[in-house]
Design an enzyme around this catalytic site. Structure first.
Site, PDB file in Angstrom:
ATOM      1  CG  HIS A   1      -1.656  -1.258   1.409  1.00 35.16           C
ATOM      2  ND1 HIS A   1      -2.824  -1.517   0.726  1.00 35.16           N
ATOM      3  CD2 HIS A   1      -1.383  -2.372   2.139  1.00 35.16           C
ATOM      4  CE1 HIS A   1      -3.250  -2.732   1.053  1.00 35.16           C
ATOM      5  NE2 HIS A   1      -2.403  -3.265   1.905  1.00 35.16           N
TER       6      HIS A   1
ATOM      7  CG  HIS B   1       3.290   5.703   5.718  1.00 37.35           C
ATOM      8  ND1 HIS B   1       3.105   5.746   7.100  1.00 37.35           N
ATOM      9  CD2 HIS B   1       2.253   6.383   5.190  1.00 37.35           C
ATOM     10  CE1 HIS B   1       1.991   6.405   7.355  1.00 37.35           C
ATOM     11  NE2 HIS B   1       1.465   6.808   6.224  1.00 37.35           N
TER      12      HIS B   1
ATOM     13  CG  HIS C   1      -0.065   8.770   1.930  1.00 36.60           C
ATOM     14  ND1 HIS C   1      -0.997   7.763   1.978  1.00 36.60           N
ATOM     15  CD2 HIS C   1       0.421   8.897   3.199  1.00 36.60           C
ATOM     16  CE1 HIS C   1      -1.101   7.317   3.214  1.00 36.60           C
ATOM     17  NE2 HIS C   1      -0.247   7.978   3.978  1.00 36.60           N
TER      18      HIS C   1
ATOM     19  CD  GLU D   1      -3.355   9.739   3.152  1.00 35.11           C
ATOM     20  OE1 GLU D   1      -3.056   9.630   4.351  1.00 35.11           O
ATOM     21  OE2 GLU D   1      -4.166   8.983   2.588  1.00 35.11           O
TER      22      GLU D   1
ATOM     23  CG  HIS E   1       1.433  10.580   6.761  1.00 32.54           C
ATOM     24  ND1 HIS E   1       0.314   9.957   6.238  1.00 32.54           N
ATOM     25  CD2 HIS E   1       1.257  11.905   6.547  1.00 32.54           C
ATOM     26  CE1 HIS E   1      -0.493  10.873   5.734  1.00 32.54           C
ATOM     27  NE2 HIS E   1       0.061  12.075   5.917  1.00 32.54           N
TER      28      HIS E   1
ATOM     29  CB  THR F   1      -5.429   8.360   6.025  1.00 30.15           C
ATOM     30  OG1 THR F   1      -4.171   7.745   5.669  1.00 30.15           O
ATOM     31  CG2 THR F   1      -5.176   9.667   6.739  1.00 30.15           C
TER      32      THR F   1
END
Ligand code: ETK
Ligand code: ZN
Length: 255
Positions: free
Chosen positions: A66, A92, A94, A104, A117, A194
């Site tokens: 992910h 990690h 996004h 995000e 994050h 999230t």
């Protein structure tokens, strides 16, 4: 630890995903409407300790299907800016795809190229898993990644491993350089993870200063054909849609 990526989720190209089994009215991410933020002078600069690791300290960089996540030693801690002390768990990213950005959080409706994050848990709890279910349990530091003129060497160390599923033991001594230099200017609000389980237990800090990466680096993170997800499809647009504020206000440490 492998998290059951529970529940169905709706996938909307360019709008990111949302999760059907993530209810509640204290959800993240959100759009930060700067006209409605409240200046709070009591918000002190975020202070980090232990973020400069000895060069021989190896960290585990994983692609969990992910995102790409870097497991962090608990020796990293937030020692200022929050009422209590928090210890690091993992960081990690996004990102979007070649057809659009993938942060995000958004600011005044603007979505940034990507977002980092750094997840921490409150040391008043014995373990991260226990902390995760308490309203003051988690603190996530977020920063936006933007395209700039030069390559960011500190992000290069992570991005070049995107395509490797398991990167055992990567030395990343300059972790603090993954975050903005100015830790005084930030937005602060109560929200959630999230991703499922979407626990509403995160005190979010989103820095005002952005990180600059080269165009190639941002493309590299969004050339997600390099980084595969569970069913070997390119991992793209791993950002959740912004959530309703339900009356929440965002605090700002600056005017
Ligand atoms: N923005 S965020 O912080 O909510 C977040 C996401 F949006 C995320 F999408 C993710 S990755 C998806 C969830 C997941 C999957 C596998 C593993 C594993 O193999 O260890 C871990 C997590 C992800 F890992 C995180 N952070 C996680 C939240 C999931 C549950 C606790 C793990 C630490 C923080
Ligand atoms: Zn995240």
């Amino acid at each position: 630890v492998s998290w059951p990526f529970a529940g169905l989720y709706q996938y909307r190209e360019h709008w990111g995903v949302d999760y059907l089994d993530c209810g509640g009215n204290v959800q993240s991410p959100i759009n930060i409407d700067t006209a409605k933020t409240i200046f709070s002078p009591q918000l002190r600069p975020i202070q980090l300790s232990g973020y400069s690791l000895p060069a021989n300290e190896k960290l585990r960089l994983r692609n969990n299907g992910h995102t790409v996540l870097l497991e962090l030693p608990e020796s990293l801690a937030i020692t200022g800016g929050y009422a209590q002390q928090y210890r690091a768990v993992q960081l990690h990213l996004h990102w979007g795809s070649l057809s659009g950005p993938g942060s995000e959080h958004t600011v005044d409706g603007r979505r940034f190229a990507a977002e980092i994050h750094v997840v921490h848990y409150n040391t008043k709890y014995d373990t991260f898993k226990e902390a995760m279910v308490h309203p003051d349990g988690l603190a996530v530091l977020g920063a936006f990644l933007e395209v700039g003129p030069r390559e960011n060497p500190y992000y290069q160390e992570i991005l070049e491993h995107l395509h490797k599923i398991q990167e055992e033991g990567k030395a990343l001594p300059h972790l603090v350089r993954l975050l903005p230099t100015n830790l005084k200017l930030y937005f602060h609000y109560n929200g959630s993870l999230t991703t499922p389980p979407c626990y509403q237990t995160v005190k979010w800090t989103v820095f005002n200063q952005t990180m600059m990466l080269s165009h190639e680096q941002v493309c590299q993170s969004s050339e997600l054909s390099l980084s595969l997800n569970d069913d070997n499809k390119p991992l793209q647009n791993n950002f959740r849609m912004v959530q309703d504020m339900h009356g929440r206000r965002v605090l700002a440490s600056f005017q």
